[in-house]
Enzyme design. Structure first.
Site, short mmCIF file in Angstrom:
data_model
loop_
_atom_site.label_atom_id
_atom_site.label_comp_id
_atom_site.label_asym_id
_atom_site.label_seq_id
_atom_site.Cartn_x
_atom_site.Cartn_y
_atom_site.Cartn_z
N ASP A 124 0.86 -1.18 0.00
CA ASP A 124 0.00 0.00 0.00
C ASP A 124 0.90 1.24 0.00
O ASP A 124 1.69 1.43 0.92
CB ASP A 124 -0.88 -0.05 1.26
CG ASP A 124 -1.89 1.07 1.31
OD1 ASP A 124 -2.04 1.80 0.32
OD2 ASP A 124 -2.55 1.21 2.37
N HIS A 131 -3.31 13.00 -0.41
CA HIS A 131 -3.70 11.93 0.50
C HIS A 131 -2.73 11.83 1.68
O HIS A 131 -3.16 11.70 2.84
CB HIS A 131 -3.75 10.59 -0.24
CG HIS A 131 -3.96 9.43 0.67
ND1 HIS A 131 -5.14 9.19 1.31
CD2 HIS A 131 -3.10 8.46 1.09
CE1 HIS A 131 -5.02 8.12 2.08
NE2 HIS A 131 -3.80 7.66 1.96
N ARG A 140 -0.92 13.45 12.99
CA ARG A 140 0.07 14.49 13.32
C ARG A 140 -0.45 15.83 12.80
O ARG A 140 0.04 16.34 11.78
CB ARG A 140 1.43 14.19 12.66
CG ARG A 140 2.08 12.88 13.07
CD ARG A 140 3.35 12.61 12.25
NE ARG A 140 3.08 12.66 10.83
CZ ARG A 140 2.56 11.66 10.13
NH1 ARG A 140 2.29 10.51 10.72
NH2 ARG A 140 2.29 11.80 8.84
N GLU A 195 -10.20 4.02 2.72
CA GLU A 195 -9.60 4.86 1.70
C GLU A 195 -9.93 4.26 0.34
O GLU A 195 -9.92 3.04 0.17
CB GLU A 195 -8.08 4.92 1.90
CG GLU A 195 -7.69 5.52 3.25
CD GLU A 195 -6.22 5.31 3.62
OE1 GLU A 195 -5.47 4.76 2.79
OE2 GLU A 195 -5.85 5.69 4.73
N GLU A 197 -8.71 3.55 -3.23
CA GLU A 197 -7.40 3.46 -3.86
C GLU A 197 -7.48 2.75 -5.20
O GLU A 197 -8.50 2.14 -5.53
CB GLU A 197 -6.43 2.71 -2.92
CG GLU A 197 -6.38 3.33 -1.53
CD GLU A 197 -5.30 2.75 -0.62
OE1 GLU A 197 -4.59 1.83 -1.05
OE2 GLU A 197 -5.21 3.22 0.52
N ASP A 229 -9.38 0.39 1.14
CA ASP A 229 -8.43 0.07 2.20
C ASP A 229 -9.11 0.37 3.53
O ASP A 229 -9.07 1.49 4.02
CB ASP A 229 -7.19 0.94 1.98
CG ASP A 229 -6.16 0.78 3.07
OD1 ASP A 229 -6.23 -0.21 3.83
OD2 ASP A 229 -5.28 1.67 3.18
N LYS A 249 -5.36 -2.25 9.86
CA LYS A 249 -5.54 -2.24 8.41
C LYS A 249 -5.72 -3.65 7.86
O LYS A 249 -6.28 -3.82 6.78
CB LYS A 249 -4.28 -1.66 7.74
CG LYS A 249 -4.04 -0.19 8.02
CD LYS A 249 -4.81 0.67 7.02
CE LYS A 249 -4.23 2.07 6.98
NZ LYS A 249 -4.83 2.84 5.86
N THR A 253 -9.38 -5.70 3.01
CA THR A 253 -9.09 -4.87 1.85
C THR A 253 -10.00 -5.38 0.73
O THR A 253 -9.89 -6.55 0.35
CB THR A 253 -7.62 -5.03 1.43
OG1 THR A 253 -6.77 -4.79 2.56
CG2 THR A 253 -7.25 -4.06 0.32
#
Lengths: 288, 288
Positions: A124, A131, A140, A195, A197, A229, A249, A253
């Protein structure tokens, strides 16, 4: 001369499944084993039957339950199949071939789709700076984009065995997240996310220890699927340091069932954005 | 009654390859295809031949070129094979069975060993607080052990396709590392390293979305190999944020050829150290 992009198959012309697309997948109909197929118009056509009838010449697709063997055959086979199928579904096809294929057409709306490939490794990547910045803000807020992002592709390996076909029910994962007081708690994720993707499907491997030059990428990438994802953000922020995402994660998927070839997407290629800074030259000089 | 741990096979008794071990692997001799084997004393014994002769009853080992199909059979088969082999290599074996097996013995020193399993997923865990602290010092001298370490297993997925058999030549990887001035440079790693690890080889999978309780671990873990986790430390420290190790680790992972079963290691089990804090209880209550 008839237009090479016109098809006799109902629903093909002007749709996402015209003869310029011809994505491959694995399908089944009631009571039968999964098998290789191509989508055209409103239909799926069984590639094993086409091969056995001598209309295409791709033994790796015949009797297969995944596309892996065909993908490993490489670009020469990929291009040959595409040309063979464009001819068969085009208006210049021989009448007896057309009649044979018409009897094979199965409505796409009535088939069950299966995972098109047996996934052997799954990586990934942070695919765009937008993104990387957006996701970085979750963990963060003050420092979303790290210094390495502009220099090197940032990615990590995911779990191959939890890649599933679109529509597979996803179980909300249980796990640890950081509680209010700073100590962790265990429970179902409260921050389920996914997400959107693009999944690259690779074919022939490189030799162990030998990199693939960028200029040869078309020999190794067959095509693409859409990919979700799935992510448990509260578990991710607690577990992710220092080794990256893991259980947050790896629970699921999802990928789309039809693999669209690089050849089909070639006309839509656009210029890359200007890279800042320029990538370092790839020079393998001497051993240290 | 004869001692159940004594073997008639040369080199077995008192060695690491006595009849209490009996590790499985994939071997070949000149001009023949790789096949399943068991190590005993100074020898390898072909398991396909033992099966075909009716001396063991494990169809998943017969004709196989990896252990995967046998490992997927589960503990009942694993224990049955172990008992069958202990009987065959023990001193109470029937004389005609012993004579048959004696003719099959191949010197271990003369065979080529192959990757014992087709690796489908590979996860690397921080296995001890000492290791996590030591490695942490390389990248964060002031803060080697992060707060999550004492609460949750910290691991990441590695590359399945670059797991290779011990003895495979490893190519020193080229890649980016942070240069003296803070900007990256490209070249061969100057900090090649490897970690000595224990590889767990899993058998039957869990259902998608369904965790495996700790109490059932013996139904899923067949055994162990030694593992060298090759690492390019300069590349690792540059690439590793925020998604963890990638190219700095994925270039090679070496494993030992013989898979030692959990059953063989059972007598050497020791108490775990006291966990501080106690792990959180694993309670799957209600969906949120």
């Amino acid at each position: 001369m008839a237009n090479a992009n016109v098809s006799w198959v109902l629903g093909a012309d002007g749709s996402d499944f015209g003869i310029d697309n011809l994505p491959l997948g694995i399908f089944s109909t009631q009571g039968k084993a999964p098998r290789t197929g191509v989508a055209v118009g409103d239909f799926v056509v069984d590639l094993t039957t086409l091969h056995d009838a001598g209309l295409i010449d791709q033994p790796a697709l015949a009797g297969a339950q995944t596309l892996n063997a065909f993908l490993a055959c490489g670009r020469e086979h990929w291009s040959a199949l595409r040309e063979q199928l464009r001819r068969l579904f085009g208006v210049t096809v021989a009448p007896h071939d057309r009649a044979f294929i018409e009897a094979l057409l199965v409505a796409r709306s009535g088939v069950t789709m299966h995972l098109p490939i047996d996934v052997r490794d799954y990586v990934d990547f942070y695919s765009s700076i937008e993104h990387a910045t957006n996701v970085g803000k979750i963990f963060r807020p003050d420092n979303p984009l790290l210094p390495n992002y502009r220099h090197i592709p940032i990615g990590y390996h995911g779990r191959s065995s939890s890649v599933v076909i679109d529509g597979t029910p996803i179980v909300r994962p249980f796990g640890q997240a950081k509680g209010a007081g700073g100590s962790p708690s265990f429970g179902p994720t409260q921050m389920l996310d996914y997400e959107l993707e693009l999944g690259f499907i690779a074919g022939p491997p490189n030799a162990f220890g030998s990199p693939i030059p960028i200029a040869q990428v078309r020999d190794h990438v067959y095509g693409y699927v859409l990919l979700n994802d799935w992510s448990a953000r509260d578990m991710q922020s607690w577990e992710t340091q220092p080794l990256g995402p893991f259980l947050s994660k790896s629970f699921a998927t999802s990928i789309s069932p039809w693999v669209v070839s690089l050849d089909a997407l070639e006309p839509f290629r656009v210029e890359n954005r200007t890279l800042d800074p320029e990538p370092l030259p790839y020079l393998r000089t001497s051993e240290p």
